[in-house]
Design a protein around this motif. Structure first.
Motif, mmCIF file in Angstrom:
data_model
loop_
_atom_site.group_PDB
_atom_site.id
_atom_site.type_symbol
_atom_site.label_atom_id
_atom_site.label_comp_id
_atom_site.label_asym_id
_atom_site.label_seq_id
_atom_site.Cartn_x
_atom_site.Cartn_y
_atom_site.Cartn_z
ATOM 1 N N SER A 151 -72.956 -0.255 -100.686
ATOM 2 C CA SER A 151 -74.050 0.439 -101.357
ATOM 3 C C SER A 151 -74.568 1.613 -100.525
ATOM 4 N N SER A 155 -74.456 5.508 -101.675
ATOM 5 C CA SER A 155 -75.693 6.290 -101.717
ATOM 6 C C SER A 155 -75.568 7.566 -100.890
ATOM 7 N N GLN A 158 -73.418 10.015 -102.768
ATOM 8 C CA GLN A 158 -74.171 10.615 -103.864
ATOM 9 C C GLN A 158 -75.113 11.696 -103.340
ATOM 10 N N ALA A 159 -75.773 11.415 -102.230
ATOM 11 C CA ALA A 159 -76.699 12.386 -101.647
ATOM 12 C C ALA A 159 -75.976 13.644 -101.176
ATOM 13 N N GLY A 161 -73.346 14.845 -102.643
ATOM 14 C CA GLY A 161 -72.656 15.449 -103.771
ATOM 15 C C GLY A 161 -71.186 15.075 -103.855
ATOM 16 N N LYS A 164 -70.603 10.694 -108.213
ATOM 17 C CA LYS A 164 -71.465 10.821 -109.382
ATOM 18 C C LYS A 164 -72.726 9.978 -109.196
ATOM 19 N N LYS A 165 -73.795 10.388 -109.865
ATOM 20 C CA LYS A 165 -75.071 9.679 -109.784
ATOM 21 C C LYS A 165 -75.053 8.458 -110.708
ATOM 22 N N LEU A 166 -74.207 7.500 -110.384
ATOM 23 C CA LEU A 166 -74.132 6.257 -111.141
ATOM 24 C C LEU A 166 -75.008 5.199 -110.466
ATOM 25 N N ASN A 167 -75.266 4.126 -111.191
ATOM 26 C CA ASN A 167 -76.044 3.032 -110.631
ATOM 27 C C ASN A 167 -75.342 2.504 -109.371
ATOM 28 N N THR A 168 -76.030 2.573 -108.254
ATOM 29 C CA THR A 168 -75.410 2.216 -106.966
ATOM 30 C C THR A 168 -74.998 0.747 -106.904
ATOM 31 N N THR A 171 -71.956 0.167 -109.117
ATOM 32 C CA THR A 171 -70.776 0.773 -108.481
ATOM 33 C C THR A 171 -70.264 -0.111 -107.351
#
Length: 216
Positions: A151, A155, A158-159, A161, A164-168, A171
């Motif tokens: 996780s 994260s 995602q930060a 880039g 993708k901004k999916l549910n961590t 995922t």
């Protein structure tokens, strides 16, 4: 003076004896772990009483009880042995990698290879529910640490880039699930398929299955 020297020699000899005995006991236990694990995989945990394990390993039932107070205790120690020997080193090496993407890729690749090469990981992943609450919570904490490791990497990606901004949480669980459920369908007799399996899973998780298409 003489008695002091004799006392020191006796103490040193006892220390060597205890250390040798502990080493011998550990080796004996490792043999039992490996042998019992194979039997459990073949017969299933519920269909494998200690008497069968003792007979198959050439031990008396009393000899087996000398090391383990119950079948649950044996299962617990097998799981701890497997996790410590095979799994923890992967996590520890992965944590040394600075890039979150490379860190996650390293873990995913080696964890999947571990589970795909031998079905023994099935016991550590799926038989924990057989443990007592105390033992189960201890093992569950290890798997929770794995979830947090994945996780955190997701994260960070995602930060940056990179993902993708999916549910961590979803995922992270999807990565664990992809690996942990292959016991139920993967053909372990086809060793040549291991690399293809790893490459396929890696491609799906990190790059997705769909081809990118230019809009018409």
């Amino acid at each position: 003076m003489l008695w002091a020297v004799l006392g020191w020699i006796t103490k040193a000899a006892c220390g060597r004896y205890i250390k040798t005995k502990e080493t011998h006991d550990l080796k004996e236990k490792e043999k039992i772990y490996i042998g019992a694990l194979k039997i459990i995989l073949e017969r299933g945990y519920d269909n494998t009483p200690l008497s069968v394990i003792a007979r198959e390993l050439g031990l008396s039932k009393g000899g087996l009880y000398h090391h383990f107070s119950s079948k649950e205790q044996l299962l617990y120690e097998i799981i701890r042995y497997q996790i410590g020997k095979e799994f923890i080193p992967i996590i520890e090496k992965a944590k040394q990698i600075q890039s979150p993407k490379e860190r996650l890729a390293f873990f995913f690749k080696h964890y999947l290879e571990l589970l795909a090469n031998e079905p023994v990981g099935f016991v550590s992943v799926h038989e924990t529910r057989r443990l007592t609450p105390e033992h189960y919570n201890e093992i569950r904490k290890i798997w929770r640490d794995v979830f947090d490791f994945i996780s955190d990497a997701v994260s960070q990606m995602q930060a940056a880039g990179q993902a993708k901004k999916l549910n961590t949480a979803f995922t992270s669980f999807s990565m664990i699930g992809m690996c942990s459920w292959l016991f139920y369908w993967f053909d372990y007799s086809r060793k040549e398929s291991v690399q293809e399996l790893c490459d396929t899973f890696f491609e799906i998780f990190f790059n997705g299955m769909l081809e990118e298409r230019n809009p018409d």
